[in-house]
Design an enzyme around this catalytic site. Structure first.
Site: not given
Ligand code: NDP
Length: 344
Positions: A10-11, A15, A61, A80, A82, A124, A158, A186
Site C-alpha cells: 500500500g505504498a 502512512i 489485497l 500497511t 488496508s 491500529s 482492524k 495519525v
C-alpha cells in the site's frame, strides 16, 4: 542493513508513503506495492533515493497470490495496505474482506518466499478498544471485543486483521516473526495529494462539519514518527508483539483553541461549546441524524479519553515523539497546500 528490498504494501497511502521515504532515507532498497500503473505515483518516484532504490509493483489485497512477486527475496515486509474508511456501504466487502483476506494473503506469500525474517503489521488503536474507559490505562494486552459489522466496522476490520495475523503466526510454520504497530489517529504532512481519513477529520472540524465543540479527546501521533517506529520495529532484533504508540492526547476544545491561536482564520470552526454534561446529551441525540457509522463513532467516543501505557515502545526503541501541536499546525498547513481547505 539488508541488501534485499524491503517490501511496503500500500505504498501509495498516507502512512506507507512516509515509511517508503523513511526507508529510502536510511539507505534501504524498497519494493512498494500499488494498485495503478507505477507512473501514477510521481510523489513516490521523486523521493530522494527513489531513482536508484525504489521499485513499484502491482498487488491487490483481494487477489489471492497477488503479493508473491512483491515479497520474493525480501527479508522484511511492512504490511500497511488496508482500507481506512468510515462511510462505507458494505462493511464486509469494503472493509473486513480486504483487511483480513489481504493480511492472510500477504503472510501466505511471505511463506512462499522463504526469505522473510519479519513482518511488521500496521494495526491500529482500533484493535485495542472502540470505546475507551476513562479510568483505565490501556496496554498491549488489551483487545477490542466490542466492534462488529454494525458497530464501528473499520475498528472491527482492524481487530480481525490483527487477530488473523497472530493466529497465522501461531498455527503455521512461517519461519518469520510478526511485530504489530497500533497507532492512534495519525496526522502530519502528506506526500500525496490524496486526503486520507484521519486528516479529513481535521479538515471537517475546520470546514464546519462539526458546528459545536464536543467532549472528545483524540490521541495523535505524527506520520513521520509512525514511519520511524515501523523502521525501528523492523530493525530492532528484540522487538516483539504489539506496540502502542500514542504520542499525545488533546481535547477538541484545546484543538480548536490551538487552531485559532495559530493564525488560521476564515474557517468555519465550531463556535458553540457543547462539551458539558447537557451538551453531551444533546450531541448524543444529534448523532442519530448523522450517517450510521459516523453517529456510532461519536456515541462511542464522547466523554471518553484513552490513556495508553507506551513504556514498551519507549524501552525497546527509546522513542521521543514530535509535539502534537507542531504536528497539528503542520497538518493544517499541508491541507491548505494541497487545496483541501478553503476559507468561508
Ligand atoms: P490510506 O487510505 O492513505 O492508505 C491505505 C492504503 O491501502 C492505500 O495505499 C490503498 O491503496 C491501500 N489499499 C486499500 N485497499 C486495497 C486493496 N484492496 N488492495 C491493495 N491495496 C489497498 O490510509 P492510511 O495511510 O491512513 O492508513 C494506512 C494503514 O494504517 C491502514 O492499515 C490503517 O488501518 C492504518 N492506520 C491508520 C491510522 C490513521 O490515522 N491514518 C491510524 C491507525 C492505523 P490505493 O491508494 O490504491 O487506494
Amino acid at each position: 542493513m539488508t541488501e534485499k528490498p524491503v517490501c511496503v504494501t500500500g505504498a501509495s497511502g498516507f502512512i506507507a508513503s512516509h515509511i517508503v521515504r523513511e526507508l529510502l532515507g536510511e539507505g534501504y532498497r524498497v519494493r512498494g506495492t500499488v494498485r495503478k500503473n507505477p507512473e501514477s505515483y510521481p510523489y513516490l518516484l521523486s523521493l530522494p533515493g527513489a531513482a536508484e532504490r525504489l521499485e513499484l509493483v502491482n498487488a491487490d489485497l483481494l487477489a489471492k497470490g497477488s503479493f508473491d512477486h512483491a515479497v520474493a527475496e525480501c527479508e522484511y515486509v511492512i504490511h500497511t495496505a488496508s482500507p481506512f474508511e468510515i462511510s462505507i456501504s458494505d462493511p464486509q466487502s469494503d472493509l473486513v474482506d480486504p483487511a483480513v483476506n489481504g493480511t492472510e494473503s500477504v503472510l501466505e506469500s511471505c511463506i512462499k518466499a522463504g526469505s522473510v525474517k519479519r513482518v511488521v503489521l500496521t494495526s491500529s488503536i482500533a484493535a485495542i478498544t472502540d470505546e475507551p474507559e476513562n479510568d483505565k490505562i490501556y496496554t498491549e494486552n488489551d483487545w477490542n471485543t466490542m466492534s462488529s459489522l454494525s458497530r464501528n466496522p473499520y475498528y472491527y476490520s482492524k481487530t480481525l486483521a490483527e487477530r488473523a495475523a497472530w493466529d497465522f503466526i501461531m498455527h503455521k510454520r512461517t519461519g518469520f516473526d510478526l511485530v504489530a504497530i497500533n497507532p492512534p489517529l495519525v496526522l502530519g504532512p502528506s506526500l500525496s495529494p490524496a486526503l486520507n481519513t484521519s486528516k479529513q477529520m481535521i479538515r471537517d472540524i475546520m470546514m464546519g462539519e462539526y458546528p459545536a465543540i464536543m467532549d472528545m479527546n483524540w490521541g495523535f501521533t505524527d506520520v513521520r514518527d509512525v514511519a520511524k517506529i515501523h523502521r525501528l520495529a523492523m530493525e530492532t532484533k528484540r522487538a516483539e508483539g504489539r506496540y502502542l504508540c500514542t504520542g499525545d492526547t488533546i481535547h477538541m476544545r484545546d484543538l480548536v483553541a490551538l487552531i485559532k491561536s495559530s493564525g488560521f482564520t476564515g474557517y468555519r470552526l465550531p463556535n458553540v461549546d457543547l462539551s458539558g454534561k447537557t451538551g453531551s446529551a444533546l450531541i448524543t441525540l444529534l448523532s442519530f441524524t448523522k450517517p450510521r457509522n459516523v453517529g456510532k463513532y461519536i456515541r462511542t467516543q464522547i466523554g471518553r479519553t484513552m490513556n495508553c501505557d507506551i513504556t514498551k515502545l519507549q524501552s525497546d526503541f527509546s522513542f521521543a515523539f514530535m509535539p502534537v501541536k507542531t504536528s497539528i499546525i503542520e497538518t493544517i498547513e499541508d491541507l491548505v497546500r494541497w487545496g483541501h481547505l478553503k476559507t468561508a
